[in-house]
Design a protein around this motif. Structure first.
Motif, PDB file in Angstrom:
ATOM      1  N   ALA A 187     -12.659 -26.239 -19.825  1.00  0.00           N
ATOM      2  CA  ALA A 187     -12.809 -24.806 -20.152  1.00  0.00           C
ATOM      3  C   ALA A 187     -11.494 -24.071 -19.887  1.00  0.00           C
ATOM      4  N   ILE A 188     -10.843 -24.428 -18.778  1.00  0.00           N
ATOM      5  CA  ILE A 188      -9.557 -23.784 -18.434  1.00  0.00           C
ATOM      6  C   ILE A 188      -8.512 -24.110 -19.512  1.00  0.00           C
ATOM      7  N   GLU A 189      -8.473 -25.385 -19.915  1.00  0.00           N
ATOM      8  CA  GLU A 189      -7.512 -25.788 -20.974  1.00  0.00           C
ATOM      9  C   GLU A 189      -7.770 -25.014 -22.266  1.00  0.00           C
ATOM     10  N   ILE A 190      -9.039 -24.926 -22.637  1.00  0.00           N
ATOM     11  CA  ILE A 190      -9.392 -24.258 -23.907  1.00  0.00           C
ATOM     12  C   ILE A 190      -8.932 -22.795 -23.884  1.00  0.00           C
ATOM     13  N   LEU A 191      -9.206 -22.117 -22.759  1.00  0.00           N
ATOM     14  CA  LEU A 191      -8.815 -20.697 -22.654  1.00  0.00           C
ATOM     15  C   LEU A 191      -7.295 -20.561 -22.708  1.00  0.00           C
ATOM     16  N   ASN A 192      -6.588 -21.460 -22.038  1.00  0.00           N
ATOM     17  CA  ASN A 192      -5.120 -21.382 -22.034  1.00  0.00           C
ATOM     18  C   ASN A 192      -4.507 -21.800 -23.368  1.00  0.00           C
ATOM     19  N   GLN A 193      -5.352 -22.377 -24.247  1.00  0.00           N
ATOM     20  CA  GLN A 193      -4.893 -22.664 -25.630  1.00  0.00           C
ATOM     21  C   GLN A 193      -5.306 -21.536 -26.567  1.00  0.00           C
ATOM     22  N   ASN A 194      -5.638 -20.372 -25.993  1.00  0.00           N
ATOM     23  CA  ASN A 194      -6.002 -19.171 -26.784  1.00  0.00           C
ATOM     24  C   ASN A 194      -7.267 -19.349 -27.613  1.00  0.00           C
ATOM     25  N   LYS A 195      -8.233 -20.062 -27.027  1.00  0.00           N
ATOM     26  CA  LYS A 195      -9.534 -20.201 -27.698  1.00  0.00           C
ATOM     27  C   LYS A 195     -10.618 -19.692 -26.756  1.00  0.00           C
ATOM     28  N   ILE A 196     -11.867 -19.644 -27.265  1.00  0.00           N
ATOM     29  CA  ILE A 196     -12.953 -19.051 -26.475  1.00  0.00           C
ATOM     30  C   ILE A 196     -13.892 -20.125 -25.911  1.00  0.00           C
ATOM     31  N   VAL A 197     -14.554 -19.763 -24.813  1.00  0.00           N
ATOM     32  CA  VAL A 197     -15.504 -20.673 -24.194  1.00  0.00           C
ATOM     33  C   VAL A 197     -16.596 -19.843 -23.517  1.00  0.00           C
ATOM     34  N   ALA A 198     -17.836 -20.346 -23.516  1.00  0.00           N
ATOM     35  CA  ALA A 198     -18.931 -19.631 -22.853  1.00  0.00           C
ATOM     36  C   ALA A 198     -19.010 -20.064 -21.392  1.00  0.00           C
ATOM     37  N   LEU A 199     -19.146 -19.065 -20.506  1.00  0.00           N
ATOM     38  CA  LEU A 199     -19.152 -19.321 -19.060  1.00  0.00           C
ATOM     39  C   LEU A 199     -20.319 -18.588 -18.404  1.00  0.00           C
ATOM     40  N   PRO A 200     -20.859 -19.177 -17.308  1.00  0.00           N
ATOM     41  CA  PRO A 200     -21.946 -18.491 -16.610  1.00  0.00           C
ATOM     42  C   PRO A 200     -21.431 -17.384 -15.692  1.00  0.00           C
ATOM     43  N   THR A 201     -22.163 -16.282 -15.618  1.00  0.00           N
ATOM     44  CA  THR A 201     -21.954 -15.307 -14.537  1.00  0.00           C
ATOM     45  C   THR A 201     -23.302 -15.189 -13.819  1.00  0.00           C
ATOM     46  N   GLU A 202     -23.411 -14.311 -12.846  1.00  0.00           N
ATOM     47  CA  GLU A 202     -24.697 -14.134 -12.170  1.00  0.00           C
ATOM     48  C   GLU A 202     -25.670 -13.306 -13.022  1.00  0.00           C
ATOM     49  N   THR A 203     -25.165 -12.613 -14.051  1.00  0.00           N
ATOM     50  CA  THR A 203     -26.050 -11.769 -14.877  1.00  0.00           C
ATOM     51  C   THR A 203     -26.540 -12.545 -16.098  1.00  0.00           C
ATOM     52  N   ASP A 232     -26.152 -22.621 -26.528  1.00  0.00           N
ATOM     53  CA  ASP A 232     -25.999 -23.732 -27.453  1.00  0.00           C
ATOM     54  C   ASP A 232     -26.890 -23.544 -28.688  1.00  0.00           C
ATOM     55  N   MET A 233     -28.125 -23.095 -28.455  1.00  0.00           N
ATOM     56  CA  MET A 233     -29.065 -22.821 -29.565  1.00  0.00           C
ATOM     57  C   MET A 233     -28.529 -21.689 -30.442  1.00  0.00           C
ATOM     58  N   GLU A 234     -28.049 -20.631 -29.780  1.00  0.00           N
ATOM     59  CA  GLU A 234     -27.628 -19.418 -30.495  1.00  0.00           C
ATOM     60  C   GLU A 234     -26.487 -19.727 -31.469  1.00  0.00           C
ATOM     61  N   PHE A 235     -25.550 -20.564 -31.028  1.00  0.00           N
ATOM     62  CA  PHE A 235     -24.379 -20.834 -31.872  1.00  0.00           C
ATOM     63  C   PHE A 235     -24.427 -22.239 -32.462  1.00  0.00           C
ATOM     64  N   SER A 236     -25.629 -22.818 -32.505  1.00  0.00           N
ATOM     65  CA  SER A 236     -25.854 -24.123 -33.132  1.00  0.00           C
ATOM     66  C   SER A 236     -24.837 -25.167 -32.685  1.00  0.00           C
ATOM     67  N   GLY A 237     -24.501 -25.188 -31.404  1.00  0.00           N
ATOM     68  CA  GLY A 237     -23.610 -26.213 -30.868  1.00  0.00           C
ATOM     69  C   GLY A 237     -22.144 -26.023 -31.202  1.00  0.00           C
ATOM     70  N   GLU A 238     -21.778 -24.902 -31.828  1.00  0.00           N
ATOM     71  CA  GLU A 238     -20.386 -24.714 -32.291  1.00  0.00           C
ATOM     72  C   GLU A 238     -19.438 -24.195 -31.218  1.00  0.00           C
ATOM     73  N   VAL A 239     -20.018 -23.630 -30.129  1.00  0.00           N
ATOM     74  CA  VAL A 239     -19.173 -22.980 -29.119  1.00  0.00           C
ATOM     75  C   VAL A 239     -19.112 -23.857 -27.866  1.00  0.00           C
ATOM     76  N   PRO A 240     -17.899 -24.105 -27.303  1.00  0.00           N
ATOM     77  CA  PRO A 240     -17.822 -24.857 -26.046  1.00  0.00           C
ATOM     78  C   PRO A 240     -18.445 -24.057 -24.892  1.00  0.00           C
ATOM     79  N   ILE A 241     -19.279 -24.739 -24.079  1.00  0.00           N
ATOM     80  CA  ILE A 241     -20.006 -24.063 -23.003  1.00  0.00           C
ATOM     81  C   ILE A 241     -19.818 -24.840 -21.702  1.00  0.00           C
ATOM     82  N   CYS A 242     -19.576 -24.101 -20.651  1.00  0.00           N
ATOM     83  CA  CYS A 242     -19.527 -24.690 -19.319  1.00  0.00           C
ATOM     84  C   CYS A 242     -20.863 -24.394 -18.656  1.00  0.00           C
ATOM     85  N   ASP A 243     -21.610 -25.424 -18.299  1.00  0.00           N
ATOM     86  CA  ASP A 243     -22.971 -25.225 -17.774  1.00  0.00           C
ATOM     87  C   ASP A 243     -22.925 -24.962 -16.272  1.00  0.00           C
ATOM     88  N   GLY A 244     -23.388 -23.770 -15.881  1.00  0.00           N
ATOM     89  CA  GLY A 244     -23.430 -23.436 -14.452  1.00  0.00           C
ATOM     90  C   GLY A 244     -24.848 -23.156 -14.001  1.00  0.00           C
TER      91      GLY A 244
END
Ligand code: TXA
Ligand code: MG
Length: 338
Positions: free
Chosen positions: A8-24, A147-159
């Motif tokens: 996820a860190i690599e992807i962000l530093n390559q100027n791309k997007i990734v889904a991450l968990p927060t507490e909300t 994953d469902m919402e974006f049909s598997g197209e978006v990289p996600i870090c599972d927290g």
């Protein structure tokens, strides 16, 4: 598509997007200084450019690159309530890309409380992140929802599942000689009462609280957080009979043979409902046995402790039903629901 924290860190530093968990809720993150990734957020979410993004930080010093000024009262509240589900609307630093703020002179900032998100910021930069759902849909509280919402197209870090369950409170403060004016753009689980109680340790000035979407917060549109099935709200004094079902089907233009599923929140506490609401809406959105969702609340629903949930449920709902003196009343959304 699930990825590790280091990926996820690599992807962000390559100027791309990734889904991450927060507490909300899960956020769809981009480096705040990457125009390419910021544009990708709007494109992926089908989000209109007039709806500004919240920037997430892991240390208070990062505010320096985002805002021109933090008032002492804001700094006090940050020290008390961060990391946590509280977003401050602050004067924008001139160097911040206007894509983030939709051209507004203010920027929304929060410090989330999730170890995974914090470590990722530490290895990238402050991260702009709206909720990781298509515009107008229910926010995700698990990696599977994203994953469902974006049909598997978006990289996600599972927290794991988020703990608060609904989006942060968004506030804006101005301090004058005699009073502190606190405007709540979006209510959340950091309630008016929490904010007031915390401020009592800072000031003896009068604290004036106002609510509501202003022009400064264009994201607050009437239809939001919507499940894929119509949501109908009823109070628990309303009998759920064939007649109730007919009233609802008439309004929704469904056949009387339609089916529904019930979410009964009438004996639950607001903090618990906040944790389960979106996951219930996601689940029933895909239920083959629900043509509509019936959500049952008790009279406490109209109290202040339910304000943030009422806001989400109002926007997610299609209609509500009340029952007085033996008669059913149907309302558009939660209008006149009492
Ligand atoms: O809990 C949360 O806040 C989650 C997680 C991911 O942090 N984020 C979230 O972002 O809910 P989003 O984009 O779904 O909602 C952000 C809200 C919008 O309604 C937007 O209008 C408001 O914050 N907002 C953003 N920037 C603003 C600004 N400069 N002035 C006023 N409101 C702003
Ligand atoms: Mg959102």
């Amino acid at each position: 598509m699930f990825v590790s924290q280091s990926r996820a860190i690599e992807i962000l530093n390559q100027n791309k997007i990734v889904a991450l968990p927060t507490e909300t809720v899960y956020g769809l993150a981009a480096r705040y200084d990457s125009e390419e990734a910021l544009l990708q957020i709007f494109k992926t979410k089908k989000r209109p450019s007039f709806d500004p993004l919240i920037v997430h930080i892991s240390r208070k010093e990062q505010l320096e690159v985002l805002t021109r000024k933090v008032q002492p009262v804001e700094s006090f509240l940050m020290d008390q309530l961060w990391p946590g589900p509280l977003t401050f609307v602050l004067p924008k630093h001139p160097s911040v890309n206007p894509i983030i703020t939709s051209g507004l002179d203010f920027i929304a900032v929060r410090m989330p409380q999730h170890p995974l998100f914090t470590v990722v910021i530490d290895h990238t930069a402050p991260l702009a992140a709206p909720s990781a759902n298509l515009f107008g849909h229910t926010s995700p509280t698990t990696a599977q929802h994203v994953d469902m919402e974006f049909s598997g197209e978006v990289p996600i870090c599972d927290g794991g599942a988020t703990t608060v369950g609904i989006e942060s409170s968004v506030i804006q403060i101005s301090e004058a000689d005699t009073a502190i004016q606190l405007h709540i753009h979006r209510p959340g689980m950091i309630t008016e009462e929490v904010l007031k109680t915390t401020l009592l340790n800072y000031t003896s000035k009068e604290i004036k609280i106002t609510y509501g979407a202003t022009k400064a917060s264009p994201g607050h549109i009437a239809d939001h957080y919507q499940p894929r099935k119509p949501l109908v709200v009823v109070q628990n004094n309303c009998p759920i009979t064939a007649e109730t079902h007919h009233q609802i089907c008439n309004f929704l233009k469904l056949s009387f043979s339609s089916s529904f599923e019930t979410l009964n929140y009438s004996d639950k506490e607001p903090t618990h409902v906040a944790r389960i609401l979106y996951s219930d809406l996601h689940r029933l959105s895909y239920s083959p046995t629900a043509d509509y969702i019936l959500l049952v609340v008790n009279t406490d629903f109209l109290n202040d402790s339910w304000r943030a949930l009422r806001d989400r449920i109002e926007k997610a709902s299609t209609l509500s039903i009340t029952f007085k003196d033996g008669t059913f009343f149907t309302h558009n959304k939660l209008k006149n629901f009492q």
